[in-house]
Scaffold this active site. Structure first.
Site, PDB file in Angstrom:
ATOM      1  CG  ASP A 187      61.589  40.528  16.443  1.00 34.31           C
ATOM      2  OD1 ASP A 187      62.330  40.666  15.606  1.00 34.31           O
ATOM      3  OD2 ASP A 187      60.436  41.133  16.885  1.00 34.31           O
ATOM      4  CG  ASP A 225      72.828  29.399  25.107  1.00 37.97           C
ATOM      5  OD1 ASP A 225      73.880  29.479  24.686  1.00 37.97           O
ATOM      6  OD2 ASP A 225      72.386  29.519  26.278  1.00 37.97           O
ATOM      7  CE  LYS A 261      62.860  44.918  17.862  1.00 32.86           C
ATOM      8  NZ  LYS A 261      61.802  43.973  17.632  1.00 32.86           N
ATOM      9  CG  ASP A 265      74.822  35.030  25.737  1.00 37.36           C
ATOM     10  OD1 ASP A 265      75.521  34.285  25.527  1.00 37.36           O
ATOM     11  OD2 ASP A 265      73.938  35.677  26.710  1.00 37.36           O
ATOM     12  CE1 TYR A 289      76.452  39.870  26.372  1.00 37.07           C
ATOM     13  CE2 TYR A 289      78.036  38.942  27.580  1.00 37.07           C
ATOM     14  CZ  TYR A 289      76.738  38.723  26.957  1.00 37.07           C
ATOM     15  OH  TYR A 289      76.099  37.784  27.138  1.00 37.07           O
TER      16      TYR A 289
END
Ligand code: IPM
Ligand code: MG
Length: 394
Positions: free
Chosen positions: A223, A251, A191, A247, A141
């Site tokens: 993942d 959700d 990751k 982020d 970001y």
């Protein structure tokens, strides 16, 4: 206590839900003998329309001069042209950076009354009670370089995923402190099989873990984590992860609870705790500028009154499709106000009272449209806020 709160209603349903958060904060002030002073400022699309800037300097100054911020939502189709040079979301990012809000706490808890509202089987979501701690001022970001260059057909764009050791360490300390106060389990998500930034993340996570021998730490690749969140969500306690992963995962996790309309969040950081408080207030004995929250591993033992500065907001967006109709669910904002009471003001009893009021209203069968189930009483935004406030006045 006396506290100054800046309200940033923003766009879409933002002003409708923030009004209900204020209603509940006023009820708390009246019942527990506090005074909350509210100032309103512009952010997002409405700020672009009025000033050309999604975060006008006066807004940042108002937030800096207050003890906490309650935000509604930003964005909407009116401002979402990909070619637009200013975007409402930039206001939120600049605010996070400007206030140093590096730790974003997103609790996901299933209310027994709402178990049927989830798309997953009741037995899968029954024990869900986790907090995602998302790093909020680093990573993709904010990394530079960022941008697009060249001409078609040779255009290219770049984003940069950069983390410093210090950024990772302070986020991990907040996460470990939180895990220590809960079920003592921390899942660090990265990751590391592909990304260098994730390998540093994992290394630093384990270095910080040495200061928390009582907390169990596990590493999960992002993942795989997205899969486990659906398969065995009840196993998670605290999940600590970088900005972009957080982020996306937050959700996904929100859907476990049935609706985003129920989920609050706190963004905590390095603001000036106690700024804006009059000298006679309880917090007058604070050092003028406190050290960043979590900058030392013993932060769990901080004096009670040294509290992190925070911005509190529902995790849902501006929902332009239902804006202005008085049907949005204000509970996420009301629960965000409860987090403000707990985290920024140290008002544990008051925070518990708000959460208990929400529980009671749901148990009594009151619902907004997003969580409506047969046999329940459908309420609009204001009526739902009234029901919660009434619980506090009894
Ligand atoms: C969130 C939102 C924001 C983000 C947007 C609105 C910039 O999705 O708070 O999760 O990506 O951080
Ligand atoms: Mg998001």
């Amino acid at each position: 206590m006396h506290a100054k709160i800046t309200l940033l209603p923003g766009d879409g349903i933002g002003s409708e839900v923030v009004a209900e958060g204020v209603k509940v904060l006023r009820a708390i002030a009246a019942q527990f003998g506090h005074t909350f002073e509210f100032t309103e400022a512009l952010i997002g699309g409405i700020a672009i329309d009025r000033t050309g800037n999604p975060l006008p300097p006066e807004t940042l100054a108002a937030c800096q001069a207050s003890d906490a911020v309650l935000l509604g939502a930003v964005g909407g189709p009116k401002w979402s042209d990909p070619k637009a040079t200013v975007r409402p979301e930039q206001g939120l990012l600049d605010l996070r950076a400007g206030l140093g809000l590096f730790a974003n706490l997103r609790p996901v808890k299933i209310y027994p009354a709402l178990i049927g509202a989830s798309t997953l089987k009741p037995e899968v979501v029954a024990n869900v009670d986790m907090v995602i701690v998302r790093e909020l001022t680093g990573g993709l970001y904010f990394g530079k370089p960022q941008g697009q260059s060249g001409q078609a057909p040779n255009r290219e764009a770049v984003d940069t995923l950069r983390y410093t050791e210090a950024e990772i360490a302070r986020l991990m300390r907040v996460s470990f402190d939180l895990a220590r106060s809960r079920r003592k389990k921390l899942t660090s998500v990265d990751k590391a099989n592909v990304l260098a930034s994730s390998r540093l993340w994992r290394t630093v996570a384990h270095e910080v873990a040495k200061d928390y021998p009582d907390v169990e730490i596990e590493d999960i690749l992002v993942d795989a984590c997205s899969m486990y969140l659906i398969r065995r969500p009840g196993d998670f306690d605290v999940i600590a992860t970088e900005n972009m992963f957080g982020d996306i995962l937050s959700d996904e996790a929100a859907m476990l609870a049935g609706s985003m309309g129920m989920l609050p969040s706190a963004s905590l950081g390095t603001g000036i705790v106690g700024a804006g408080l009059p000298p006679q207030s309880e917090n007058a004995d604070l050092p003028e500028k406190t050290r960043p929250y979590g900058s030392q591993s013993e932060s769990a033992d901080l004096p009670e009154k040294t509290r992190p500065y925070g911005l509190y907001e529902p995790i849902h967006g501006s929902a332009p499709d239902i804006a202005g109709q008085g049907i949005a669910n204000p509970l996420a904002t009301i629960l965000s106000a409860a987090m403000m009471l707990r985290w920024s003001f140290g008002l544990e009893r008051e925070a518990d009272a708000v959460e208990a009021a929400v529980d009671a209203v749901l148990a009594a069968g009151y619902r907004c449209r997003d969580i409506q189930t047969p046999g329940c009483t459908l309420l609009g935004t204001q009526a739902m806020g009234d029901r919660v406030a009434e619980q506090l006045y009894v």
